[in-house]
Design an enzyme around this catalytic site. Sequence first.
Site, PDB file in Angstrom:
ATOM      1  N   ASP A  63      -1.637  -0.834  20.123  1.00  0.00           N
ATOM      2  CA  ASP A  63      -1.112   0.142  19.450  1.00  0.00           C
ATOM      3  C   ASP A  63      -2.070   0.877  18.837  1.00  0.00           C
ATOM      4  O   ASP A  63      -3.066   0.424  17.793  1.00  0.00           O
ATOM      5  CB  ASP A  63       0.176  -0.377  18.445  1.00  0.00           C
ATOM      6  CG  ASP A  63       0.620   0.853  17.734  1.00  0.00           C
ATOM      7  OD1 ASP A  63       0.032   2.158  17.764  1.00  0.00           O
ATOM      8  OD2 ASP A  63       1.395   0.606  17.013  1.00  0.00           O
ATOM      9  N   TYR A  85      -1.352 -10.405   7.655  1.00  0.00           N
ATOM     10  CA  TYR A  85      -0.663  -9.382   8.658  1.00  0.00           C
ATOM     11  C   TYR A  85      -1.275  -8.043   8.625  1.00  0.00           C
ATOM     12  O   TYR A  85      -1.742  -7.458   7.846  1.00  0.00           O
ATOM     13  CB  TYR A  85       0.832  -9.340   8.141  1.00  0.00           C
ATOM     14  CG  TYR A  85       1.281  -8.188   9.002  1.00  0.00           C
ATOM     15  CD1 TYR A  85       1.642  -8.537  10.301  1.00  0.00           C
ATOM     16  CD2 TYR A  85       1.457  -6.729   8.880  1.00  0.00           C
ATOM     17  CE1 TYR A  85       2.053  -7.701  11.480  1.00  0.00           C
ATOM     18  CE2 TYR A  85       1.824  -5.865   9.800  1.00  0.00           C
ATOM     19  CZ  TYR A  85       2.072  -6.270  11.013  1.00  0.00           C
ATOM     20  OH  TYR A  85       2.182  -5.502  12.070  1.00  0.00           O
ATOM     21  N   LYS A 116       0.522  -5.373  14.903  1.00  0.00           N
ATOM     22  CA  LYS A 116       1.733  -5.601  15.738  1.00  0.00           C
ATOM     23  C   LYS A 116       1.442  -6.781  16.785  1.00  0.00           C
ATOM     24  O   LYS A 116       0.260  -6.730  17.094  1.00  0.00           O
ATOM     25  CB  LYS A 116       2.248  -4.507  16.394  1.00  0.00           C
ATOM     26  CG  LYS A 116       2.790  -3.296  15.357  1.00  0.00           C
ATOM     27  CD  LYS A 116       3.792  -3.801  14.623  1.00  0.00           C
ATOM     28  CE  LYS A 116       4.041  -2.784  13.359  1.00  0.00           C
ATOM     29  NZ  LYS A 116       3.057  -2.847  12.197  1.00  0.00           N
TER      30      LYS A 116
HETATM   31  C1  F6R Z   1       7.653  -2.845  13.211  1.00  0.00           C
HETATM   32  C2  F6R Z   1       6.975  -1.369  13.120  1.00  0.00           C
HETATM   33  C3  F6R Z   1       7.532  -0.400  12.064  1.00  0.00           C
HETATM   34  C4  F6R Z   1       6.701  -0.423  10.847  1.00  0.00           C
HETATM   35  C5  F6R Z   1       7.733   0.527  10.103  1.00  0.00           C
HETATM   36  C6  F6R Z   1       6.893   0.744   8.431  1.00  0.00           C
HETATM   37  O1  F6R Z   1       6.832  -3.452  14.080  1.00  0.00           O
HETATM   38  O2  F6R Z   1       5.931  -0.961  13.705  1.00  0.00           O
HETATM   39  O3  F6R Z   1       8.964  -0.800  12.107  1.00  0.00           O
HETATM   40  O4  F6R Z   1       6.619  -1.538  10.175  1.00  0.00           O
HETATM   41  O5  F6R Z   1       7.693   1.644  10.411  1.00  0.00           O
HETATM   42  O6  F6R Z   1       5.544   1.285   8.939  1.00  0.00           O
HETATM   43  P1  F6R Z   1       4.439   1.796   7.804  1.00  0.00           P
HETATM   44  O7  F6R Z   1       4.231   0.775   6.960  1.00  0.00           O
HETATM   45  O8  F6R Z   1       3.299   2.261   8.796  1.00  0.00           O
HETATM   46  O9  F6R Z   1       4.774   2.852   7.246  1.00  0.00           O
HETATM   47 MG    MG Z   2       2.732   1.282  15.678  1.00  0.00          MG
HETATM   48 MG    MG Z   3       4.562  -1.648  19.104  1.00  0.00          MG
END
Ligand code: F6R
Ligand code: MG
Ligand code: MG
Length: 371
Positions: free
Chosen positions: A13, A235, A238
């Site tokens: 990603d 963490y 992904k």
């Molecule tokens: C799960 C994912 C999304 C993000 C969520 C918050 O794998 O990619 O659900 O965790 O959109 O993202 P941020 O922290 O970038 O705002």
């Molecule tokens: Mg992403």
């Molecule tokens: Mg992804």
Amino acid sequence: MGEKITISLIKADVGGFPGHSAVRTELKEKAIERLEKAKREGLLISYHVLTAGDDLQLLMSHRKGVDSTDIHGLAWDTFEAATEVAKELKLHGAGQDLLVDAFSGNIRGMGPGIAEMEFTERGSEPLVAFMMDKTEPGAFNLPIYKMFADPFTTAGLVIDPTMHDGFIFEVWDIKDRKEVLFRCPEELYDLLALIGAKSRYVIKRVYPRDTSPLPKDEPVAVISTEKLYFTAGKYVGKDDPVALVRAQSGLPALGEVLEPFSLPFLVSGWMRGSHNGPIIPVPFRYSHCTRFDGPPRVVAAGFQISHGRLVGPADLFDDPAFDLARSKALEIADYVRAHGPFEPHRLPMEDMEYTTLPDILKKLESRFKNV
Ligand code: F6R
Ligand code: MG
Ligand code: MG
């Protein structure tokens, strides 16, 4: 038997559009430009640039074997080039899966996910590339188990003499970095005891048994097992997984490989990588995550390999035969979503990707009384 071929599926990603939902065409075009050049120069025999949700997927065939610095370096350079485009467009999380500044010989442990196998190309060599978004590597445990060990899924295990002896499963403990082999069917229950704990024990590869006409040391399936928060100690990205599965003639038929996805089984991931929900099998055109950043989804690209060339892809879930799985998934999604912040919709504390709990506990420290 023909020549040996290596298939590498490497994904990352490097920026979502919008949010974490999908991959912008400009990133795909940049990747095609890089891989086309590598093909012209003779490094690749063929390639396909695919997407699953917000993940850019590089599927490549070549004769360099697994863990080739040339191939891994090409993938890394391609992700870096796509990251530049993502930064210019200010896409969300630009470059998020590239965890280190410079490539150091092997892409494993550097952020991207990888499923790669070398094998002797048969007279007919069908291959399926499965790509999941918004879930973890253990999400492949159930479908891979069903394909290669469940006689209610794979009729060939019962009625095809070339498969009747079963398969060998290589399982990794992704936390302690150990592996163990299970000979199935006789070790089915031991296998299940581990792989049911899917956040820790994951199927890495499947091999034919001694009695199979296929070469014993060549995998018939491989799954990416990079778990980014273990990789980097905390963490940071992904771990949406991918898998390559060979089919037919002594292996599960194409339809047996797809059959496990008629059940929208529960996986962990979804919103903020912290929720359980159903996995929904979708055609390429629906490979973007929307509701509550999901639900988690899987796409399947089918190929025949011809002299190393990946002939395809076929959009295998683009079929009304999976409509019922899709509508069931939507019903399950609605039901689990109604639980809001409660387990088991929200993951147990130790499996959550995001958590405010330590901060809350700290804030409440002085107010806690002994009972
Ligand atoms: C799960 C994912 C999304 C993000 C969520 C918050 O794998 O990619 O659900 O965790 O959109 O993202 P941020 O922290 O970038 O705002
Ligand atoms: Mg992403
Ligand atoms: Mg992804």
